[in-house]
Design a protein around this motif. Structure first.
Motif, short mmCIF file in Angstrom:
data_model
loop_
_atom_site.label_atom_id
_atom_site.label_comp_id
_atom_site.label_asym_id
_atom_site.label_seq_id
_atom_site.Cartn_x
_atom_site.Cartn_y
_atom_site.Cartn_z
N GLY A 81 0.86 -1.18 0.00
CA GLY A 81 0.00 0.00 0.00
C GLY A 81 0.89 1.22 0.00
O GLY A 81 1.93 1.23 0.66
N SER A 82 0.54 2.25 -0.75
CA SER A 82 1.45 3.40 -0.85
C SER A 82 0.72 4.73 -0.87
O SER A 82 -0.42 4.84 -1.33
N LEU A 83 1.42 5.72 -0.35
CA LEU A 83 1.00 7.13 -0.40
C LEU A 83 2.24 7.91 -0.81
O LEU A 83 3.13 8.15 0.00
N ILE A 84 2.30 8.27 -2.09
CA ILE A 84 3.50 8.91 -2.62
C ILE A 84 3.15 10.26 -3.24
O ILE A 84 2.24 10.34 -4.07
N GLU A 85 3.88 11.30 -2.79
CA GLU A 85 3.67 12.66 -3.26
C GLU A 85 2.20 13.02 -3.10
O GLU A 85 1.61 12.79 -2.06
N ASN A 86 1.54 13.56 -4.12
CA ASN A 86 0.15 13.97 -4.01
C ASN A 86 -0.75 12.89 -4.59
O ASN A 86 -0.81 12.72 -5.81
N PRO A 87 -1.45 12.13 -3.74
CA PRO A 87 -2.30 11.05 -4.25
C PRO A 87 -3.44 11.60 -5.09
O PRO A 87 -3.93 12.70 -4.87
N ALA A 95 -15.18 10.83 0.59
CA ALA A 95 -14.09 9.93 0.97
C ALA A 95 -14.52 8.47 0.78
O ALA A 95 -13.74 7.65 0.28
N TYR A 96 -15.76 8.16 1.15
CA TYR A 96 -16.28 6.81 1.00
C TYR A 96 -16.22 6.38 -0.47
O TYR A 96 -15.75 5.28 -0.79
N LYS A 97 -16.70 7.24 -1.36
CA LYS A 97 -16.74 6.91 -2.79
C LYS A 97 -15.33 6.77 -3.36
O LYS A 97 -15.08 5.95 -4.24
N ASN A 98 -14.40 7.60 -2.88
CA ASN A 98 -13.02 7.49 -3.33
C ASN A 98 -12.42 6.14 -2.95
O ASN A 98 -11.73 5.50 -3.74
N ILE A 99 -12.67 5.71 -1.71
CA ILE A 99 -12.15 4.42 -1.28
C ILE A 99 -12.85 3.29 -2.02
O ILE A 99 -12.22 2.27 -2.37
N GLU A 100 -14.14 3.46 -2.30
CA GLU A 100 -14.86 2.47 -3.08
C GLU A 100 -14.24 2.30 -4.46
O GLU A 100 -14.05 1.17 -4.95
N ILE A 117 -11.93 1.30 7.63
CA ILE A 117 -10.75 2.09 7.26
C ILE A 117 -10.98 3.57 7.54
O ILE A 117 -10.12 4.26 8.08
N LEU A 118 -12.18 4.06 7.18
CA LEU A 118 -12.50 5.47 7.43
C LEU A 118 -12.47 5.79 8.92
O LEU A 118 -11.98 6.84 9.34
N GLU A 119 -12.98 4.86 9.71
CA GLU A 119 -12.96 5.06 11.16
C GLU A 119 -11.54 5.06 11.69
O GLU A 119 -11.18 5.88 12.55
N MET A 146 -6.61 5.03 1.59
CA MET A 146 -6.57 4.34 0.30
C MET A 146 -5.38 3.38 0.23
O MET A 146 -5.45 2.32 -0.40
N ALA A 147 -4.29 3.73 0.92
CA ALA A 147 -3.13 2.84 0.97
C ALA A 147 -3.43 1.57 1.75
O ALA A 147 -2.80 0.53 1.53
N LEU A 148 -4.40 1.64 2.67
CA LEU A 148 -4.72 0.50 3.52
C LEU A 148 -5.74 -0.45 2.90
O LEU A 148 -5.98 -1.53 3.44
N VAL A 149 -6.32 -0.06 1.77
CA VAL A 149 -7.28 -0.93 1.09
C VAL A 149 -6.57 -2.22 0.65
O VAL A 149 -5.52 -2.16 0.00
N GLY A 150 -7.12 -3.35 1.02
CA GLY A 150 -6.52 -4.63 0.64
C GLY A 150 -5.59 -5.22 1.67
O GLY A 150 -4.92 -6.23 1.41
N ASP A 151 -5.53 -4.61 2.87
CA ASP A 151 -4.68 -5.13 3.96
C ASP A 151 -3.24 -5.38 3.52
O ASP A 151 -2.76 -6.53 3.51
N PRO A 152 -2.51 -4.34 3.14
CA PRO A 152 -1.13 -4.52 2.67
C PRO A 152 -0.21 -5.02 3.77
O PRO A 152 -0.43 -4.76 4.95
N GLU A 153 0.84 -5.70 3.36
CA GLU A 153 1.87 -6.16 4.30
C GLU A 153 3.01 -5.15 4.41
O GLU A 153 3.80 -5.20 5.35
#
Length: 305
Positions: A81-87, A95-100, A117-119, A146-153
């Protein structure tokens, strides 16, 4: 045997004649929080982009979870999962729709993860508010979500506290520690707020002008930055005898310039002066030593310059 989540071997990125990342070797073990430190333009974001597949290396090897072939790397990146520069967000969506949208893009089944995740990131109360109206700090939280979607390792975070207020910075730190502690998520994180990074990371990599100057653990950093008294005297042998026999300490070492590095009595240098004076030892210098992470970083890159 040590399990590495990420290793790079002579990883290099060139743009025409400019070498942005120059043969760097990163070694990140499973379960670590790796603080990636460097000035603007040092090569941090470019390195992260290559690791995540957003940029192609000019040469070198990227090994993720022990895999380095092209097909294996593509599969291994699904565990990141990544958050790089400006996502990139959809500004007219919540926010819900973006994560969806992110969930669908990653092929993650079910919507149950979205609310949790939102919580977790502190955005559960945003409801239908459009992301375009979010503050910078809220966007950073959404980027983490958004980086946490999918339970990254493995999480790769580029300046995740940028735009957060002091309370938000503390909350982000605690959330990342919780992810590392409770879910055993390995984290690669860059930040210019070195004092905050010191409170979070378990090891550090310092990059300057595209080159790795040093990799060290938190324990090694603390040893190098350890507070002490640096003492110069006219009679070194006599001084060591006084330290051992009168002041009852052997917690010191003799430096190459024949000064004494004393780790006891750091807050009571007057006791040292008094004991040495009684023994007719002339003190030429007695000064405090010890760096924080900012001092260590500045001194290291200044030495490289």
């Amino acid at each position: 045997m040590t399990e590495y989540v990420l290793q790079t071997v002579d990883l290099t990125k060139k743009y025409k004649r400019d070498t942005v990342v120059d043969s760097i070797n990163l070694n990140i073990r499973k379960g670590e929080i790796y603080g990636f430190i460097g000035e603007n333009g040092a090569g941090k974001s470019t390195t992260m982009r290559m690791i995540t597949g957003l940029s192609t290396p000019s040469s070198g090897v990227i090994r993720l979870f022990g895999c380095d072939s092209k097909n294996e790397l593509n599969n291994s990146r699904k565990r990141i999962g990544s958050l790089i520069e400006n996502p990139a967000f959809y500004p007219n969506m919540s926010a819900y729709k973006n994560i969806e949208a992110c969930r669908i893009q990653k092929g993650i089944p079910g919507r149950k993860c979205i609310e949790s995740i939102l919580e977790f990131v502190g955005l559960s109360n945003t409801k239908n508010k459009k992301v375009g109206n979010f503050s910078m700090g809220m966007k950073q939280k959404l980027g983490l979500a958004m980086a946490l979607v999918g339970d990254p390792e493995f999480l790769i975070l580029d300046e995740p506290i940028n735009g957060l207020d002091p309370v938000g910075i503390v909350q982000m730190r605690e959330k990342l520690k919780k992810l590392n502690r409770d879910k055993d998520i390995t984290i690669l994180i860059s930040s210019h707020v070195l004092g905050e990074l010191y409170q979070l990371a378990t090891c550090f990599g310092i990059i300057h002008r595209g080159k790795i100057l040093e990799e060290l653990t938190l324990k090694e950093l603390n040893e190098k930055c350890r507070r002490s008294l640096n003492i110069k005297v006219d009679d070194l042998n006599k001084a060591t005898v006084i330290l051992e026999s009168v002041l009852n300490t052997n917690n010191f070492k003799i430096m190459p310039d024949s000064s004494i590095c004393l780790y006891d009595y750091v807050d009571n240098p007057g006791i040292i002066s008094k004991s040495f004076s009684k023994a007719d030892i002339v003190i030429y210098q007695i000064v405090h030593k010890g760096d924080n992470l900012e001092d260590y970083f500045v001194n290291l890159i200044e030495g490289d310059k």
